[in-house]
Design a protein around this motif. Structure first.
Motif, PDB file in Angstrom:
ATOM      1  N   GLY A 223      -9.301 -22.713   4.195  1.00 35.65           N
ATOM      2  CA  GLY A 223      -8.443 -23.692   4.840  1.00 35.65           C
ATOM      3  C   GLY A 223      -7.646 -24.446   3.799  1.00 35.65           C
ATOM      4  O   GLY A 223      -7.993 -24.443   2.607  1.00 35.65           O
ATOM      5  N   ARG A 224      -6.566 -25.092   4.244  1.00 33.78           N
ATOM      6  CA  ARG A 224      -5.766 -25.898   3.316  1.00 33.78           C
ATOM      7  C   ARG A 224      -5.361 -27.200   3.999  1.00 33.78           C
ATOM      8  O   ARG A 224      -5.079 -27.227   5.209  1.00 33.78           O
ATOM      9  N   ALA A 225      -5.355 -28.279   3.223  1.00 35.45           N
ATOM     10  CA  ALA A 225      -4.934 -29.572   3.754  1.00 35.45           C
ATOM     11  C   ALA A 225      -3.417 -29.641   3.739  1.00 35.45           C
ATOM     12  O   ALA A 225      -2.778 -29.270   2.741  1.00 35.45           O
ATOM     13  N   ILE A 226      -2.831 -30.121   4.856  1.00 38.23           N
ATOM     14  CA  ILE A 226      -1.371 -30.202   4.904  1.00 38.23           C
ATOM     15  C   ILE A 226      -0.866 -31.630   5.132  1.00 38.23           C
ATOM     16  O   ILE A 226       0.338 -31.870   5.071  1.00 38.23           O
ATOM     17  N   ALA A 227      -1.782 -32.575   5.380  1.00 37.93           N
ATOM     18  CA  ALA A 227      -1.355 -33.969   5.559  1.00 37.93           C
ATOM     19  C   ALA A 227      -2.568 -34.889   5.490  1.00 37.93           C
ATOM     20  O   ALA A 227      -3.691 -34.485   5.824  1.00 37.93           O
ATOM     21  N   VAL A 228      -2.320 -36.125   5.043  1.00 42.82           N
ATOM     22  CA  VAL A 228      -3.372 -37.148   5.051  1.00 42.82           C
ATOM     23  C   VAL A 228      -2.816 -38.423   5.693  1.00 42.82           C
ATOM     24  O   VAL A 228      -1.626 -38.708   5.581  1.00 42.82           O
ATOM     25  N   PRO A 229      -3.659 -39.177   6.398  1.00 44.35           N
ATOM     26  CA  PRO A 229      -3.183 -40.402   7.052  1.00 44.35           C
ATOM     27  C   PRO A 229      -3.034 -41.573   6.079  1.00 44.35           C
ATOM     28  O   PRO A 229      -3.383 -41.463   4.902  1.00 44.35           O
ATOM     29  N   THR A 230      -2.552 -42.691   6.588  1.00 46.74           N
ATOM     30  CA  THR A 230      -2.166 -43.922   5.890  1.00 46.74           C
ATOM     31  C   THR A 230      -0.916 -43.645   5.054  1.00 46.74           C
ATOM     32  O   THR A 230      -0.440 -42.511   4.974  1.00 46.74           O
ATOM     33  N   LYS A 231      -0.401 -44.653   4.407  1.00 43.73           N
ATOM     34  CA  LYS A 231       0.839 -44.495   3.645  1.00 43.73           C
ATOM     35  C   LYS A 231       0.605 -44.153   2.179  1.00 43.73           C
ATOM     36  O   LYS A 231       1.547 -44.031   1.406  1.00 43.73           O
ATOM     37  N   GLU A 232      -0.656 -44.005   1.793  1.00 43.09           N
ATOM     38  CA  GLU A 232      -0.969 -43.683   0.400  1.00 43.09           C
ATOM     39  C   GLU A 232      -1.626 -42.312   0.309  1.00 43.09           C
ATOM     40  O   GLU A 232      -2.511 -41.989   1.099  1.00 43.09           O
TER      41      GLU A 232
END
Length: 330
Positions: A223-232
């Motif tokens: 799997g691969r991460a494509i986004a993370v929450p919050t503005k940082e």
């Protein structure tokens, strides 16, 4: 020879006794806190992040105070079982609770009736970041960012895992559907482990949850991460853009889930302050810093003032987000 007190002495000492009896117990003899063992009730199972934090921070509190600190897991009903127990405990600083945002906020929407009032039954002590919850796709999904994922979802049946109905991961699926005009299906699991197993195998196409729980998916290349929450951006995934950076500015991806330390309402302010200060100090310790690194969490415990401000600002936002899921309360 027997010495009998005079009438004047009887009256004098008698008046002192009456005056003492009229004083509150704390004015006569108040033992400094803590003078006996402290009990921590954890609203979720052993082995998870909430439990890990409770034991690590609890050990620090024990070292600082010289008193034993025990941890008891009272899991069930999204933390409500533990919450009821702590609500009914004496507000003397000897019974505390480690729990999460679900217990303190979301349960107000998820349950028709709660055995506790999240807004009135607890003294807020310390807020802890639950960490970024990256959005991860199966390796066979041809997407390295949100725009590519949305394009794929428009032309293919896509199922996205959540670690529970009403959770952040559930909110995330619905927010992405709204933003991109998609019809992705939210598949609810009982916790993260089975969800990530299905992301890894390709039974579902994506999911969002804690970095630590998802580490096997990422490290295996399944799997691969494509986004993370919050503005940082997340320190552990510095090359992965935030939802906000990628144009998904829905408030759902700006608020934060959390872990917290609370006590029964009515706890003396000085005890709350002592515990709050100890949490800040504990967050700087080598043991806590290692835990934060393992779980991919970028910020240690915050104090009571931060916690109260957070609840006032983000609590209503979370309520609206969960209400927007149109779930039937249990």
């Amino acid at each position: 020879m027997t010495v009998r007190p005079s009438r004047r002495e009887v009256l004098r000492f008698g008046s002192v006794a009456v005056a003492a009896a009229a004083l509150p117990a704390t004015a006569i003899a108040q033992a400094p806190w803590p003078s006996k063992p402290i009990r921590i009730i954890v609203g979720y199972p052993a082995g998870g992040l909430t439990d890990t934090f409770a034991r690590a921070y609890g050990d620090f509190i024990s070292q600082k105070t010289g008193q034993p600190v025990s941890v008891e897991n009272k899991a069930g009903a999204s933390g409500a079982i533990a919450a009821e127990q702590v609500k009914n405990a004496a507000p003397d600083g000897y019974t505390l609770m480690w729990t999460i945002s679900t217990t303190m906020i979301m349960n107000k929407v998820l349950f028709k009736k709660l055995p506790y009032d999240p807004d009135k039954d607890f003294a807020l002590i310390s807020w802890m970041d639950a960490g970024h919850l990256p959005f991860i796709v199966n390796k066979n999904v041809p997407a390295k960012n949100l725009a590519e994922f949305a394009a794929y979802a428009r032309n293919n049946k896509v199922s996205v895992g959540t670690y529970g109905a009403g959770s952040y991961s559930h909110v995330a699926v619905e927010a992405l559907n709204r933003h991109y005009g998609l019809k992705m299906e939210a598949v609810h699991y009982r916790g993260e482990a089975p969800m990530w197993t299905d992301v890894m195998s390709g039974a579902i196409q994506a999911g969002s949850g804690s970095f630590a729980a998802a580490s096997s998916v990422l490290q295996s290349g399944n799997g691969r991460a494509i986004a993370v929450p919050t503005k940082e951006r997340m320190k552990k995934l510095p090359d992965v853009g935030t939802f906000y950076e990628q144009g998904v500015t829905d408030i759902a991806f700006q608020v934060q889930g959390f872990i917290c330390l609370v006590g029964p309402a009515g706890m003396p302010k000085e005890i709350v302050k002592k515990l709050s200060d100890m949490m800040i100090e504990a967050g700087k310790s080598e043991r806590i810093q290692k835990i934060l690194d393992t779980f991919g969490i970028d910020r240690a415990a915050q104090d009571q003032a931060f916690f109260e401000k957070f609840m006032a600002e983000q609590g209503p936002v979370w309520i609206d987000l969960v209400k927007g899921l149109n779930l039937e309360p249990q």
